[in-house]
Scaffold this active site. Structure first.
Site, PDB file in Angstrom:
ATOM      1  N   ASN A 184       0.808  -1.224   0.000  1.00  0.00           N
ATOM      2  CA  ASN A 184       0.000   0.000   0.000  1.00  0.00           C
ATOM      3  C   ASN A 184       0.840   1.273   0.000  1.00  0.00           C
ATOM      4  O   ASN A 184       0.391   2.316  -0.465  1.00  0.00           O
ATOM      5  CB  ASN A 184      -1.000  -0.001   1.160  1.00  0.00           C
ATOM      6  CG  ASN A 184      -0.353  -0.179   2.511  1.00  0.00           C
ATOM      7  OD1 ASN A 184       0.768  -0.661   2.627  1.00  0.00           O
ATOM      8  ND2 ASN A 184      -1.069   0.198   3.556  1.00  0.00           N
ATOM      9  N   LYS A 207      12.672  -7.404   1.327  1.00  0.00           N
ATOM     10  CA  LYS A 207      11.696  -8.193   0.586  1.00  0.00           C
ATOM     11  C   LYS A 207      10.428  -7.337   0.410  1.00  0.00           C
ATOM     12  O   LYS A 207       9.621  -7.207   1.318  1.00  0.00           O
ATOM     13  CB  LYS A 207      11.373  -9.482   1.355  1.00  0.00           C
ATOM     14  CG  LYS A 207      10.601 -10.515   0.526  1.00  0.00           C
ATOM     15  CD  LYS A 207       9.121 -10.246   0.563  1.00  0.00           C
ATOM     16  CE  LYS A 207       8.366 -11.180  -0.375  1.00  0.00           C
ATOM     17  NZ  LYS A 207       6.978 -10.708  -0.587  1.00  0.00           N
ATOM     18  N   GLU A 282       4.822  -3.009  12.532  1.00  0.00           N
ATOM     19  CA  GLU A 282       3.755  -2.029  12.365  1.00  0.00           C
ATOM     20  C   GLU A 282       2.599  -2.770  11.717  1.00  0.00           C
ATOM     21  O   GLU A 282       2.666  -3.153  10.547  1.00  0.00           O
ATOM     22  CB  GLU A 282       4.229  -0.856  11.505  1.00  0.00           C
ATOM     23  CG  GLU A 282       3.300   0.335  11.549  1.00  0.00           C
ATOM     24  CD  GLU A 282       2.506   0.474  10.274  1.00  0.00           C
ATOM     25  OE1 GLU A 282       1.297   0.142  10.312  1.00  0.00           O
ATOM     26  OE2 GLU A 282       3.079   0.892   9.269  1.00  0.00           O
ATOM     27  N   CYS A 316      -2.989   1.698   6.966  1.00  0.00           N
ATOM     28  CA  CYS A 316      -3.111   1.171   8.324  1.00  0.00           C
ATOM     29  C   CYS A 316      -3.630   2.197   9.306  1.00  0.00           C
ATOM     30  O   CYS A 316      -4.094   1.839  10.391  1.00  0.00           O
ATOM     31  CB  CYS A 316      -1.771   0.620   8.807  1.00  0.00           C
ATOM     32  SG  CYS A 316      -0.432   1.841   8.674  1.00  0.00           S
ATOM     33  N   GLU A 495       8.988   3.609  14.236  1.00  0.00           N
ATOM     34  CA  GLU A 495       9.715   4.058  13.056  1.00  0.00           C
ATOM     35  C   GLU A 495       9.696   5.580  13.038  1.00  0.00           C
ATOM     36  O   GLU A 495       8.878   6.211  13.711  1.00  0.00           O
ATOM     37  CB  GLU A 495       9.082   3.507  11.775  1.00  0.00           C
ATOM     38  CG  GLU A 495       9.170   1.994  11.671  1.00  0.00           C
ATOM     39  CD  GLU A 495       8.611   1.443  10.378  1.00  0.00           C
ATOM     40  OE1 GLU A 495       9.131   0.421   9.899  1.00  0.00           O
ATOM     41  OE2 GLU A 495       7.636   2.026   9.851  1.00  0.00           O
TER      42      GLU A 495
END
Length: 517
Positions: A184, A207, A282, A316, A495
């Site tokens: 996203n 990844k 997260e 999110c 983060e």
């Protein structure tokens, strides 16, 4: 690629070339064709899958294939981990000034290529070009921030308890980092993990999501141009379970950074425990949005539409459950419905599109199910509520009209489950305590929003909401300078900001004895 090199760890090419392609349509939209890479990056070499397997990347607006990529597995992942491990001592030994200078060059390369990256991002994840460009600006800002922040890493000289000793702490890079990122936000979710890791002196195996690998590869190409040494940033694509298992079982990997679903995050945390890796997660959101009777209703209506429908509801921190106080409920519903009715769904590459497709047919099916469940239980449809009829080639896309439901209740699926689609359900409440109770009635705790003019209420509600991030009269809460993360089952760690760099550093204590002869 720049030195130092880990080229000895490259998998090399298969004996017979595999046709890895990018569609003519995508090629026509990108000026710098070298950004359209069709291979993983391991130890400074662009690499195919050793078993010659491939997978397709689709444009969610049309359903058409836009690229064929190598489907890598555990073998390539282990090779990438070895490449990262081989170069780690050299990279960790560079100065923060050197690392910061390379990151600043990467930052500038990203800005220079922003139009091309936006075209790639919109093609593979569907979001409108304006949203893609905003994400690139935010993602680049993370690189710029950590380029400077790494020069502010300091240890401490501790007050001694004995004059025969001196005590101090050092901060050192944790080691090889595995970063697993979602579809996203295919650019900013990478830079907020990779930039602090590199800034701290770590090396990375990235990844990206199978649905959106092209943006990640463009970033890797730009990192190479900026002088990121071979093996410091490696990218593997393809088979998520196989790649993930190789990352989690490796004793060489010392840190995992993951953004995605709570279910997968729990699984990774369990696997990480076996080798006691450091973990940053997260995860899911299901964010509440509370409108009190003293709120600026126009501001709140703009905020909820912007938050709930950003990236067609696929973030999110989207507002998922909107709680509106009884006295202003009807007026607020009217304002929101009017704003949503003016939106235009279509191809994100079109100038007049405000909202693009969902990432997959499964995403559309979930929204259909949530809307159907709510209507069956008494909700009232104000706007949307259907799959739009669009002309070719968009008829094959994953679209759902932005939808507003009134009279939503807590027995509906849209209260309990994160929709991850363009749905705004409006719930009623009477007293402040009722709103807080409903907002906290979830296993998630990532972001929450509320609108009020009352200072006492603002402090009280902010302290009572069980969330890691709070937006008060504001929905644009993300910033490179502020910690991003949740509580409860929405994740671990933070983060962004100075806290984001600490996630990649170990604290070492040094005790110096002075009573030697």
């Amino acid at each position: 690629m720049a030195q130092p090199s880990a080229a000895a760890y490259s998998t090399g090419a298969p004996s017979e070339p595999v046709e890895l392609t990018v569609s003519e349509d995508l090629l026509s939209k990108v000026t710098d064709k070298e950004l359209l890479r069709t291979g993983g990056l391991i130890g400074g070499k662009w690499t195919q899958a050793t078993n010659r397997a491939t997978f397709h990347v689709h444009n969610p607006a049309t359903g058409k294939v836009i690229a064929t990529m190598p489907k890598m597995r555990a073998d390539e992942t282990l090779t990438a981990i070895a490449a990262a491990h081989a170069v780690f001592p050299t990279w960790a030994n560079t100065t923060a000034k050197e690392r910061g200078a390379i990151l600043m060059r990467w930052y500038q390369e990203i800005l220079n290529a922003s139009d091309d990256i936006a075209a790639i991002m919109t093609a593979e994840c569907g979001k409108p070009l304006a949203e893609s460009k905003a994400e690139i600006a935010a993602g680049a800002a993370s690189v710029e921030w950590f380029a400077a922040e790494c020069r502010r890493v300091t240890g401490d000289v501790l007050e001694t308890v004995d004059r025969s000793r001196r005590m101090l702490t050092l901060k050192q890079p944790v080691g090889v980092v595995a970063a697993i990122t979602p579809w996203n936000f295919p650019m900013s979710m990478i830079t907020r993990k990779v930039a602090p890791a590199i800034a701290a002196g770590c090396t990375v195996v990235l990844k990206p999501a199978e649905a959106t690998p092209l943006t990640a590869l463009a970033l890797a190409e730009l990192a190479d141009r900026a002088g990121v040494p071979d093996g410091v940033l490696n990218v593997v694509l393809g088979d998520a379970p196989s790649i993930g298992h190789a990352m989690m079982s490796s004793e060489t990997v010392r840190k995992i950074g993951f953004t995605g679903s709570t279910a997968v995050g729990k699984m990774l945390a369990e696997q990480a425990a076996k080798t006691v890796k450091r973990v940053s997660l997260e995860l899911g959101g299901n964010a509440p949005f509370i409108v009190f009777n003293d709120a600026d209703l126009e501001l709140a209506a703009a905020g909820v539409v912007g938050s709930a429908l950003r990236n067609s509801g696929q973030t999110c921190i989207c507002a998922n459950r909107v709680f509106v106080q009884d006295q202003v409920y009807d007026k607020f519903a009217e304002l929101v419905a009017a704003r949503v009715a003016a939106l235009r769904v279509g191809d994100g590459a079109a100038a007049d599109t405000t909202h693009g497709p969902l990432i997959s047919p499964a995403g559309v099916e979930k929204v259909v199910a949530h809307v159907g469940d709510a209507l069956a239980k008494g909700a009232k449809l104000l706007v949307g509520g259907a799959v739009p009829q669009l002309p070719e080639p968009l008829a094959g896309g994953n679209f759902y009209s932005p939808t507003v439901l009134a009279e939503a209740t807590i027995d509906m699926r849209c209260f309990r489950e994160e929709t991850f689609g363009p749905l705004i359900p409006l719930f009623r409440f009477k007293e402040d305590d009722e709103a807080v109770l409903m907002a906290n009635d979830t296993e998630y705790g990532l972001a929450a929003y509320f609108y009020t003019r009352d200072l006492r209420r603002a402090w009280t509600i902010a302290e009572q909401l069980e969330y890691g991030m709070i937006g008060l009269n504001e929905v644009a809460i993300g910033s490179e300078v502020a910690p991003f993360g949740g509580v409860k089952q929405s994740g671990l760690g933070r983060e962004q900001g100075r806290h984001g760099l600490d996630e990649f550093l170990e604290v070492k204590y040094l005790c110096m004895g002075l009573n030697y002869s």
